[in-house]
Write an enzyme that holds these catalytic residues in place. Sequence first.
Site, PDB file in Angstrom:
ATOM      1  N   HIS A  38      16.894  36.620  39.355  1.00 47.06           N
ATOM      2  CA  HIS A  38      16.034  37.612  39.344  1.00 47.06           C
ATOM      3  C   HIS A  38      16.583  38.958  38.330  1.00 47.06           C
ATOM      4  O   HIS A  38      16.099  39.945  38.397  1.00 47.06           O
ATOM      5  CB  HIS A  38      15.293  38.283  40.526  1.00 47.06           C
ATOM      6  CG  HIS A  38      14.919  36.974  41.281  1.00 47.06           C
ATOM      7  ND1 HIS A  38      13.563  36.484  41.353  1.00 47.06           N
ATOM      8  CD2 HIS A  38      15.526  36.591  42.400  1.00 47.06           C
ATOM      9  CE1 HIS A  38      13.474  35.465  42.243  1.00 47.06           C
ATOM     10  NE2 HIS A  38      14.605  35.548  42.976  1.00 47.06           N
TER      11      HIS A  38
ATOM     12  N   THR B  20       0.713  -1.040   0.136  1.00 45.98           N
ATOM     13  CA  THR B  20       0.036   0.035  -0.036  1.00 45.98           C
ATOM     14  C   THR B  20       0.966   1.186  -0.054  1.00 45.98           C
ATOM     15  O   THR B  20       2.114   1.231   0.333  1.00 45.98           O
ATOM     16  CB  THR B  20      -0.903  -0.091   1.258  1.00 45.98           C
ATOM     17  OG1 THR B  20      -2.159   0.853   0.856  1.00 45.98           O
ATOM     18  CG2 THR B  20      -0.242   0.510   2.431  1.00 45.98           C
TER      19      THR B  20
ATOM     20  N   SER C 250      -0.472  16.400   5.549  1.00 42.38           N
ATOM     21  CA  SER C 250      -0.126  17.809   5.233  1.00 42.38           C
ATOM     22  C   SER C 250       0.593  18.329   6.300  1.00 42.38           C
ATOM     23  O   SER C 250       1.553  19.478   6.038  1.00 42.38           O
ATOM     24  CB  SER C 250      -1.373  18.748   4.917  1.00 42.38           C
ATOM     25  OG  SER C 250      -2.458  18.552   6.364  1.00 42.38           O
TER      26      SER C 250
ATOM     27  N   SER D 239      24.767  48.908  12.851  1.00 40.41           N
ATOM     28  CA  SER D 239      23.599  49.410  11.970  1.00 40.41           C
ATOM     29  C   SER D 239      23.496  50.979  11.970  1.00 40.41           C
ATOM     30  O   SER D 239      22.659  51.597  11.263  1.00 40.41           O
ATOM     31  CB  SER D 239      22.253  48.882  12.808  1.00 40.41           C
ATOM     32  OG  SER D 239      22.126  49.534  14.012  1.00 40.41           O
TER      33      SER D 239
ATOM     34  N   ARG E 125      26.767  47.226  18.308  1.00 34.26           N
ATOM     35  CA  ARG E 125      26.829  45.688  18.225  1.00 34.26           C
ATOM     36  C   ARG E 125      25.813  44.830  18.762  1.00 34.26           C
ATOM     37  O   ARG E 125      25.526  44.493  19.941  1.00 34.26           O
ATOM     38  CB  ARG E 125      28.439  44.990  18.502  1.00 34.26           C
ATOM     39  CG  ARG E 125      29.635  45.678  17.776  1.00 34.26           C
ATOM     40  CD  ARG E 125      30.752  45.264  18.465  1.00 34.26           C
ATOM     41  NE  ARG E 125      31.894  46.003  17.798  1.00 34.26           N
ATOM     42  CZ  ARG E 125      33.137  46.214  18.336  1.00 34.26           C
ATOM     43  NH1 ARG E 125      33.181  46.080  19.751  1.00 34.26           N
ATOM     44  NH2 ARG E 125      33.870  46.923  17.724  1.00 34.26           N
ATOM     45  N   ASN E 126      24.881  44.446  17.862  1.00 34.74           N
ATOM     46  CA  ASN E 126      23.612  43.734  18.320  1.00 34.74           C
ATOM     47  C   ASN E 126      23.575  42.358  18.297  1.00 34.74           C
ATOM     48  O   ASN E 126      24.112  41.817  17.447  1.00 34.74           O
ATOM     49  CB  ASN E 126      22.629  44.246  17.565  1.00 34.74           C
ATOM     50  CG  ASN E 126      22.374  45.827  17.424  1.00 34.74           C
ATOM     51  OD1 ASN E 126      22.599  46.448  18.573  1.00 34.74           O
ATOM     52  ND2 ASN E 126      22.083  46.310  16.284  1.00 34.74           N
TER      53      ASN E 126
END
Lengths: 437, 437, 437, 437
Positions: free
Chosen positions: D145, D97, D311, D266, D273-274
Amino acid sequence: MIPRYSRQEMSSLWSDEARYSRWRDVELAALEGMVEAGLAPREALADCLARAGDFTPQDAAKIEEIERTTKHDVIAFLTFMEERVGPSARWLHLGMTSSDVLDTSLALTLRDALDLILKDVDRVMAAVEKRAFEHKHTLQMGRSHGIHAEPITFGHKLAIWYDELRRARVRLEHARDVIAVGKISGAVGTFAHLPPAVEEHVCRKLGLKPAPASSQVVQRDRHAEFFTALALLGSSIEKFAVEIRHLQRTEVREAEEPFTAGQKGSSAMPHKRNPILSENLTGLARLLRGYAVSAMEDVALWHERDISHSSVERVIGPDATILADFMLIRFARLMEDLRVYPEQMKKNLDLLGGVVNSQRLLLELARKGMDRQAAYVIVQRNAMKLYEEGLDFKQALLADEDLRKMMTPEEISDCFSPGYHTRHMDDVFQRVFGRSA
Amino acid sequence: MIPRYSRQEMSSLWSDEARYSRWRDVELAALEGMVEAGLAPREALADCLARAGDFTPQDAAKIEEIERTTKHDVIAFLTFMEERVGPSARWLHLGMTSSDVLDTSLALTLRDALDLILKDVDRVMAAVEKRAFEHKHTLQMGRSHGIHAEPITFGHKLAIWYDELRRARVRLEHARDVIAVGKISGAVGTFAHLPPAVEEHVCRKLGLKPAPASSQVVQRDRHAEFFTALALLGSSIEKFAVEIRHLQRTEVREAEEPFTAGQKGSSAMPHKRNPILSENLTGLARLLRGYAVSAMEDVALWHERDISHSSVERVIGPDATILADFMLIRFARLMEDLRVYPEQMKKNLDLLGGVVNSQRLLLELARKGMDRQAAYVIVQRNAMKLYEEGLDFKQALLADEDLRKMMTPEEISDCFSPGYHTRHMDDVFQRVFGRSA
Amino acid sequence: MIPRYSRQEMSSLWSDEARYSRWRDVELAALEGMVEAGLAPREALADCLARAGDFTPQDAAKIEEIERTTKHDVIAFLTFMEERVGPSARWLHLGMTSSDVLDTSLALTLRDALDLILKDVDRVMAAVEKRAFEHKHTLQMGRSHGIHAEPITFGHKLAIWYDELRRARVRLEHARDVIAVGKISGAVGTFAHLPPAVEEHVCRKLGLKPAPASSQVVQRDRHAEFFTALALLGSSIEKFAVEIRHLQRTEVREAEEPFTAGQKGSSAMPHKRNPILSENLTGLARLLRGYAVSAMEDVALWHERDISHSSVERVIGPDATILADFMLIRFARLMEDLRVYPEQMKKNLDLLGGVVNSQRLLLELARKGMDRQAAYVIVQRNAMKLYEEGLDFKQALLADEDLRKMMTPEEISDCFSPGYHTRHMDDVFQRVFGRSA
Amino acid sequence: MIPRYSRQEMSSLWSDEARYSRWRDVELAALEGMVEAGLAPREALADCLARAGDFTPQDAAKIEEIERTTKHDVIAFLTFMEERVGPSARWLHLGMTSSDVLDTSLALTLRDALDLILKDVDRVMAAVEKRAFEHKHTLQMGRSHGIHAEPITFGHKLAIWYDELRRARVRLEHARDVIAVGKISGAVGTFAHLPPAVEEHVCRKLGLKPAPASSQVVQRDRHAEFFTALALLGSSIEKFAVEIRHLQRTEVREAEEPFTAGQKGSSAMPHKRNPILSENLTGLARLLRGYAVSAMEDVALWHERDISHSSVERVIGPDATILADFMLIRFARLMEDLRVYPEQMKKNLDLLGGVVNSQRLLLELARKGMDRQAAYVIVQRNAMKLYEEGLDFKQALLADEDLRKMMTPEEISDCFSPGYHTRHMDDVFQRVFGRSA
């Protein structure tokens, strides 16, 4: 999204070329706004408008090539524009931040995606409405818990769907309002380098509203609402699809998905018409729910923004809208051509020999003053005869002496009139469709 | 929900006594509707109204005891009512199905829960508005990616929150409209045994709208919208909470959650004031998202209903509303008494010696006609001096000969004026609050 | 969790008294460890052991009262213990942090919860195994897409379930290993104030393993695995429940949930036996999935910990384990007493008059060398006769001249032998249960 | 998955050509099994083996073209193979099958995907291990924390990560075992047309285990485990990414993502500097969680299968594995080149002037017999002097007369020795890495 589930109408909104066109539109509208505000020379705008042009796949490839060096998509785009437009291009983007372009053009894409989806919903609603009226009086067994309960009509079921689709539509319209906002408020949303007037100009020009307040970005609760509205839409479609799957079961077979003349079943068995469209829709709804989960986690960005939402949206932006569009069109076609078998519905309706009318008898007896328990005993003992002796319920009732003391044969027979269950269909249709015929 | 996170105002809506009172209200309103429709004797109604009474915890326990035999909650309730009211009680529920009572009274509870939540939202919005105006001009570093960007004001940040809360409120209001519907349409929604007029009477009486079309139940996309609206609300609160947690970090310390005079930190360290309320809110938001996932899976019920949604709603109905209420009140208090440290904000603002103004210089040079690259070189080499030589950025700029050819010392100094970044706050506040002072 | 879905065996693990007993156990074990390490006097331990005692609801209430002042649960507990034990109590908790107690005792609770759940799974597996062997040869229609496919046996279906339950069990066992870790490593996990030997002593004593490395807390990927294992378990139970709901449908009615002699259906209709237990299980599975979503978001705590996970775990810790236990016991009972109707299974099997054997004919023809297309034509035209002329499939085949050229009547009849489909049941059972009888 | 997040190593596993090659492998192995079982002629196998060939994109396109007619992917593939191989191809798939091919080949793909992911995990673990040993003694402030707590070492933090990665690896290995199963058991899993020996042959040949029992499909709890294991992996990576984002904050700046020499920030600001890689990883983790939600809903298929899972898997199969691979490689590179700033760590450590050592003083006093409250008062009043008078904590303590009665200056100074907090690092490393150097 994989091609299998993509319709060109929607996926083209997400192509590279479409994206760069949006960016161009935003940059040009902003420059126009600056000119209006006296912040840039009108000639620069004229120049940019004249030379900005459209974007071919080759252009897109070139911009991507630049990005491999700059590692920044908007800078790559601007570099490309400088080459294309010449010196006037230095007025583009002046005082803007990348997110001004990205978020405003994302709003345009999502808005247009929603407009397409709304159109799809209308098609679905039209199909459901048509079939609802067609089957307004087509009796069908109503089932609770998968067990026969009392008769409905197939049109009634569809009226409920229509009503649910309208709610989905309202949610989508609301999501459209919420998402269709632009921002040209700069690096942290303070309009430090360009006044609000520029933002207002851009939004007016592009058919958006200005976000009343923004940080570096438009706030992501808006997008989360967008994606949850799609997930809720998907869940409703899933409900309809599950119903069709149930009705197409071999033992029930009251409706079937459309199939084309030459279509071959999966085997030699002619009964093997599988509700694969509905099963497919069921699965796709799961994806939309998953995307909503991701989108809700995008809301809590840090400070004036972090960029964690970006990767999520790059993926689920196209994926969720393309799937929603695909689902709606697939479901519309399915409904337009759904095969409905009223004969089989009738056959199933009679499967239990009229026992489904027992509630009516109970009520009749109660209204005549009989005690609830006593009535129950009478009705149940006759109903049981179907199971135990194979006796027809109505015949058994007519022969029951205790019952005959309370009800005439005519009254008993009346309890089996099919019109009883459908006599308020006009009211329901009037409420749902604003018309009953 | 555990007592720790339950406020009596909300949890009392979900008590057994409250539930039975709702059921009573629905049953009595329905009987009244039947009387109006000529389907039941007026004396029965008078009798029921006179004797229905309220429900004590003892009554609730008694009903539960009956349920252990009947294994059906509504039947147990009716049995109890028959004992309490006497023979007239047999007119109660006549022609109705359990879901008529359950769904209509659930609508009442969810509506009232939302009304309480909307009141809570108002309190939060009032607190945020007050603090926003208080800090409309309190300069603070704006951060993207967790990195210093350009200045904002703390009030600006709060204005964005207020705007987001209003969107949350609109969603909740919409969810309220969607959920506040009743149905007395019988076992499969066809009004087989009671005409629509009874449903309309019940709804009018109880402040609901009739569901235009229903199956055995009100459709669950309504409830899914309700729970996703709460999840989205929670996600926004999470965003605010995460911001406070960031601001309270030892190295940042620009704001702190309120703490009472005698409150002891978790150790001997006086700096150890932990943002535990905000952390708690962050966690609770995760729960609301999880509940939304469950609720969305409830939509696709089978046929005219299956009862799989019931267990979900029994749990998340109280859990989600109680948590949302708790979160809002906790957050309202937090905002009302949030400690804000403008001095520390200012200190952090200056951490990089004015380099955050470099964008302004770039723009000024660009507007004066300098090429983008050239301007960038000038600005960057001076900014780097901070890092390499510890030189103050402004002093370095004033000493840069190339720059001096383009800008006067006054123009250079102007680029460091703090008012620059806040000069559009009036616009933002006007848009968000409809007033700027 | 609401009482309706709580079994005392599990919910008692989550009572206040149970929690304080765990804390006591951890504190005493730690003190013992300190004594062994020469860090505390042996007499203090003796004193504490002698006086620590058990916890009544009154004690729990008293500790809570203290917490209202201290706003810290562990400190409240220690204050209570100081009052109860006297001066020696000051040696308790010395050098420890609250999370040492909380996380270690949470591990104890979750481990014990899992042990109960594993016991429940065993009961379910025993029931499924018993019914599987009982129905090893009970023929039933196999269905794909809800459409008749080829025969199976009901026992085969149950063998698949058993195999799936075993996988669930393995996942739960693994989650047990992962969750059963303790930590007494102090405020940031460095053993700053107590050496690893104390942690090792505590863990050995309490049947845990030391977390190889910890921050202030045990890492939350462990807990997320725990809750996803429960969600996966729930999803499997949902699958079984959905199957039962399908089999109990009026039109199918091959199995029914157990019902007690006197049990009254929801109406007068004797057929109205609803699969409410299975529907309930379907809903509860949705809750477990939602909890898993919340738990996965708990993983990314900040730095050496933030406390956002705490509120989530306070809620889903009891909720998820109590529901899983409830679901398993409910499902075990359901399986133990499930009513199976082999006659009805046989009836449904014949519903399409043997057409389900068409695949066998196709294969037979193919093996005899006939071209696939040609064989298909022959088989299909005879199958269609059932639909078009109401002709029996087998009779039609026997009368088909083209077919008769390829196959003898005996060979054709052989294709309808029911034993064909069950002849490998021994193999399947051997694989799944390690025995075939 | 969009190209931006796709590495060729993983995405090539999901190409059309790769899929058809898998199908071919399964079909050929099955035919070989049939030959061994005497069910097909050896020459047919030889023929098929000789002519099956590989698949070009053109072949894939051709198969797709056929599918547009057949509307069935496996039939389209077989039709293509018949054209390519000739008459012997009719022995392919005989008695099988579609799901035999689909599920077995999906298992191959998922297994290979996991093998690649496991290799990626090893690279990540190697990087984390290397950096952990490099920074085994690099002191850093431990934070709970978000607030300073007590010192840790950066290597300790990484050791915890390594330990967590190992757990992720174990889960992935388990998922690999669970997913690597094949099935050639036919339309409903009964081996009706092919004996178990064929399945066993196929699995042996392809490195899988036979699913002990299957319906038309392999049960989907296996796949759900696969996708939740990826979601849990993603959640752990998110945790690490969030930590890096925290450490890179302007105010903290203890570590930074690698950046290349010429890389432009940027804006003009050199500090800008990200941590964009880490933010990206944070977002991608959300997607993996969403996919897990969809996968868990796939478990409850109907009867012997419905096709709703298909799907979902077509989408999340590639999406989840490609993202997991991308995340791991991105994170590996990030860790390999992460910039660590021990000087800044030390600076932050001293930010509160030694107050973080207050716990040690408390303990010392307690061990000397001082009452907890009394000790607390002494320590706190000196700690407060930092805040109120700017006094150094240690100097304040040395000047405190009450304290001097209990402790010598040397003992007080000892409480500030940095080695105290790191003296058990060997134990931790020994536990985690099996070596301490």
